[in-house]
Design an enzyme around this catalytic site. Sequence first.
Site, PDB file in Angstrom:
ATOM      1  N   ASP A  14       0.869  -1.186   0.000  1.00  0.00           N
ATOM      2  CA  ASP A  14       0.000   0.000   0.000  1.00  0.00           C
ATOM      3  C   ASP A  14       0.902   1.231   0.000  1.00  0.00           C
ATOM      4  O   ASP A  14       1.901   1.280   0.726  1.00  0.00           O
ATOM      5  CB  ASP A  14      -0.876  -0.060   1.257  1.00  0.00           C
ATOM      6  CG  ASP A  14      -1.788   1.145   1.396  1.00  0.00           C
ATOM      7  OD1 ASP A  14      -1.282   2.255   1.627  1.00  0.00           O
ATOM      8  OD2 ASP A  14      -3.008   0.973   1.247  1.00  0.00           O
ATOM      9  N   ILE A  15       0.577   2.215  -0.830  1.00  0.00           N
ATOM     10  CA  ILE A  15       1.411   3.413  -0.917  1.00  0.00           C
ATOM     11  C   ILE A  15       1.220   4.230   0.369  1.00  0.00           C
ATOM     12  O   ILE A  15       0.076   4.446   0.798  1.00  0.00           O
ATOM     13  CB  ILE A  15       1.039   4.253  -2.160  1.00  0.00           C
ATOM     14  CG1 ILE A  15       1.195   3.398  -3.438  1.00  0.00           C
ATOM     15  CG2 ILE A  15       1.906   5.513  -2.264  1.00  0.00           C
ATOM     16  CD1 ILE A  15       0.665   4.049  -4.696  1.00  0.00           C
ATOM     17  N   GLU A  42      -4.831   2.489  -3.743  1.00  0.00           N
ATOM     18  CA  GLU A  42      -3.383   2.449  -3.912  1.00  0.00           C
ATOM     19  C   GLU A  42      -2.819   1.204  -3.274  1.00  0.00           C
ATOM     20  O   GLU A  42      -1.689   1.154  -2.835  1.00  0.00           O
ATOM     21  CB  GLU A  42      -2.686   3.704  -3.377  1.00  0.00           C
ATOM     22  CG  GLU A  42      -3.281   4.480  -2.224  1.00  0.00           C
ATOM     23  CD  GLU A  42      -3.693   3.769  -0.947  1.00  0.00           C
ATOM     24  OE1 GLU A  42      -4.713   3.039  -1.002  1.00  0.00           O
ATOM     25  OE2 GLU A  42      -3.034   3.966   0.080  1.00  0.00           O
TER      26      GLU A  42
HETATM   27  P1  GH3 Z   1      -1.596   5.505   4.621  1.00  0.00           P
HETATM   28  O1  GH3 Z   1      -0.123   5.759   4.500  1.00  0.00           O
HETATM   29  O2  GH3 Z   1      -2.079   5.257   5.902  1.00  0.00           O
HETATM   30  O3  GH3 Z   1      -1.957   4.468   3.590  1.00  0.00           O
HETATM   31  O4  GH3 Z   1      -2.214   6.836   4.133  1.00  0.00           O
HETATM   32  P2  GH3 Z   1      -2.967   7.082   2.859  1.00  0.00           P
HETATM   33  O5  GH3 Z   1      -3.263   8.496   2.634  1.00  0.00           O
HETATM   34  O6  GH3 Z   1      -2.239   6.478   1.665  1.00  0.00           O
HETATM   35  O7  GH3 Z   1      -4.277   6.220   2.969  1.00  0.00           O
HETATM   36  P3  GH3 Z   1      -5.779   6.588   2.926  1.00  0.00           P
HETATM   37  O8  GH3 Z   1      -6.526   5.272   2.890  1.00  0.00           O
HETATM   38  O9  GH3 Z   1      -6.101   7.510   3.965  1.00  0.00           O
HETATM   39  O10 GH3 Z   1      -5.990   7.321   1.539  1.00  0.00           O
HETATM   40  C1  GH3 Z   1      -6.007   6.658   0.355  1.00  0.00           C
HETATM   41  C2  GH3 Z   1      -6.122   7.664  -0.724  1.00  0.00           C
HETATM   42  O11 GH3 Z   1      -5.840   7.170  -1.994  1.00  0.00           O
HETATM   43  C3  GH3 Z   1      -7.511   8.181  -0.797  1.00  0.00           C
HETATM   44  C4  GH3 Z   1      -7.746   8.416  -2.267  1.00  0.00           C
HETATM   45  O12 GH3 Z   1      -7.958   9.769  -2.571  1.00  0.00           O
HETATM   46  C5  GH3 Z   1      -6.530   7.938  -2.925  1.00  0.00           C
HETATM   47  N1  GH3 Z   1      -6.851   7.203  -4.054  1.00  0.00           N
HETATM   48  C6  GH3 Z   1      -7.453   6.005  -4.099  1.00  0.00           C
HETATM   49  N2  GH3 Z   1      -7.600   5.598  -5.391  1.00  0.00           N
HETATM   50  C7  GH3 Z   1      -7.039   6.599  -6.154  1.00  0.00           C
HETATM   51  C8  GH3 Z   1      -6.871   6.759  -7.596  1.00  0.00           C
HETATM   52  O13 GH3 Z   1      -7.248   5.940  -8.424  1.00  0.00           O
HETATM   53  N3  GH3 Z   1      -6.222   7.894  -7.981  1.00  0.00           N
HETATM   54  C9  GH3 Z   1      -5.768   8.839  -7.133  1.00  0.00           C
HETATM   55  N4  GH3 Z   1      -5.151   9.912  -7.589  1.00  0.00           N
HETATM   56  N5  GH3 Z   1      -5.941   8.719  -5.814  1.00  0.00           N
HETATM   57  C10 GH3 Z   1      -6.570   7.597  -5.317  1.00  0.00           C
HETATM   58 MG    MG Z   2      -1.966   4.277   1.611  1.00  0.00          MG
HETATM   59 MG    MG Z   3      -4.713   2.356   1.504  1.00  0.00          MG
END
Ligand code: GH3
Ligand code: MG
Ligand code: MG
Length: 737
Positions: free
Chosen positions: A619-620, A662
Amino acid sequence: MRKLFFVVISCLFLFGNDKIDVLLSWKYQFEFAGFIVAKEKGFYKEVGLDVNLKELNDTSSIVNWVLSNKNSYAVANSAILETIMQHKPIELLMPIYDNSLLVLTAVDLNITSLKDIKNYHLIVDQFTLQDPAILGMLNSQNISIKKLRVIQKTIYDIQNPAIYALYESNKIYDLKHRHIKYKIFDPKEYGFDFYGDILFTSKDEVKNHPQRVQKFIEATKKGYIYAFNHINETIKIIKKYNPNLDDKKLLYEAHKLKQYLSKTFKFDLNKLKIMETIYITLGIVKKPINIEEYIFNPYKLTMKEKLFLKTHFIKALSTDTWEPFNLLQDGKLDGIAVEYWKYIKDKAGIRGRCMVVTDWSSILNYIKTKKADVTCSTTLTPDREKYAIFSKPYVSFPIVIATRNNVGFISDLNILKGKIIAVGKNYTVAKLLKTYYPHLKILEVKNTDEALRLVSEKKVFGAVDILPVIAYKINKYEYANLKIAGRTKLMFDVRFMVRKDYPELVAIINKMIDSMPKEKREEIYKKWISVKYQKGYSEKYVFNIILLTLIVFIVIMIVIVYLVRNILYRDKLEKELEILATMDRLTSIFNRYKIDMALNEQTQIAKRYKRPLSIIFLDIDHFKKINDLYGHQVGDYILVELSKLISAHIRSSDIFGRWGGEEFLIILPETPLDKATKLAEKLRKLIENHDFKKVPKVTCSFGVTSFHDDTPESIIKRVDALLYKSKENGRNKVTIG
Ligand code: GH3
Ligand code: MG
Ligand code: MG
């Protein structure tokens, strides 16, 4: 000058016509329509006859008139048979009406039965007194004509009560018209049904001008058939001869007579024999005669011809090498020509024998030197005519071309320019081809057998000979690849050749050829000739067939193209759908659906085959921030770049997909935990150190685990927990378990 020329020609034409006289048995009326029409419509002229018709005017015997006048013919009724039985030299040519219309008519209604006629005068003409039907009818009722009070008259008016002999066809009309009451005694109803009018001539005429007799018969038949098919027109024509005739009466007569017009214009010998018996029974004539001698038969042999046959033993020669005309079959001479000769020999009563001479030129020599009398199958050539005489052709065949089966119908040999045609050397057919088709490339070969062999072996295009020869040989040698593809316009006549001093034999052969029934000819033909023959089709038919074939072909092609395109399109579509169904649109790696399926599959394999299986879940880190700082598009870009980076550093057997957002999952078949951990570590460092350009640094947290009798759900749950631990431990970490 030109006019004079025509006059001279016309005169020659007039002089050229044979003049003959025909005496009718009564006045001009519809009964004689055939003669009048044949004369007026030019049917007699067409056959070179100038016919003079005569009405009967006096009571003198018609027979005597014919016997005492040259070139004369006459019409009689059935009573003529009595004259024949008295051996008068006459010959019956044809019946005109198959039934007699002569009836006894009582003009007095007190008469109820034929027996009552004894009480009346019987007013009749000479013919009636001799009529076998009237005599037979009276005799059947035990009435002797000798005991009746007969008044013999040729013309009589019907007034007083009496018995009259009348023709149903005209006189009854008069009675009806005059409202005279009458009763008819019809011999036909008593079973005495003989001929009506009969055409006859003298034996002299038949002997001296047999062909003229035949022509006169044919033209008269034609006249009668025309007259009864064109009754109104005929009535007009007859009225030219007697304008006083009543139209209605002629019409009545025509319709009465029409039903009795002879069907075949031929005598039935049995019917004549019954008539003869009546004369003998009544004691009118004493002895039966050979009636056939008195019936015209164009095929009957003359005395001279009969004498010739009695005094000559005929030597016939034939080769045995001209199939199917003359050949050896089971050691015996057989073939078309041989069958014709046998028929003629039997029919005419020719005494003689037929010998085989293998060499054709020897046969010609024997005929030339009169050591032999006849040969069965040959053609007439000017050269041969110098030393022999010929019968009329007994068969006539087209000259045809044989080709291989793949050739279409050949309507005209002229279209075969440049193609090689094989023909027997020195054959009459070869000579004819050279004369009539000078543009053909003709190859003269040994014989037709050789010609056909060359066609079969594709060395020449076609072989030409007469139909039966080609047909016979294709069958004989069983050439399955050959057929008769077309015919020339040339006919080949086959005749008997006779030594020059035997014209009687030619005449006899000709008569027998003419008399041969159609059935017998067909029987011989069928026996010797059967072949696959390419029949010609009309151009229109051929065009239609080609058009139809073309349309069917086009339709089939369209259907095929449509189907192929459909199949190809469907395949493509399916592939596209499959890709769409399994691929993540953004990153072009497997999507959640596919990765779920793959995990399901791989856990089953690992379980069933006890194979090692590990998974990496990543996970990113703080991705939300990346989106927030650099925008969503950069976030997308990072997702794509990261997918490419990971794809480039895993094995092709590893299954890599986007789990969602992600988060990514890597399935590692055949991989124990330690190797999976190394890979995870390698990837962590790789990502950490990778220059993502638009973003200074990207890191990921990892969870790694291996298969331990898991379900897909349980293994995901565990790895997710491990990943969560990596996050807890400060991110950019790998946690195994
Ligand atoms: P953590 O290190 O705890 O994983 O923090 P985080 O911010 O990566 O995790 P969180 O689950 O809070 O947020 C995930 C974010 O990823 C939310 C969403 O906006 C973004 N995201 C999810 N799918 C996509 C996508 O297809 N494109 C883009 N640009 N952003 C995405
Ligand atoms: Mg993340
Ligand atoms: Mg995540």
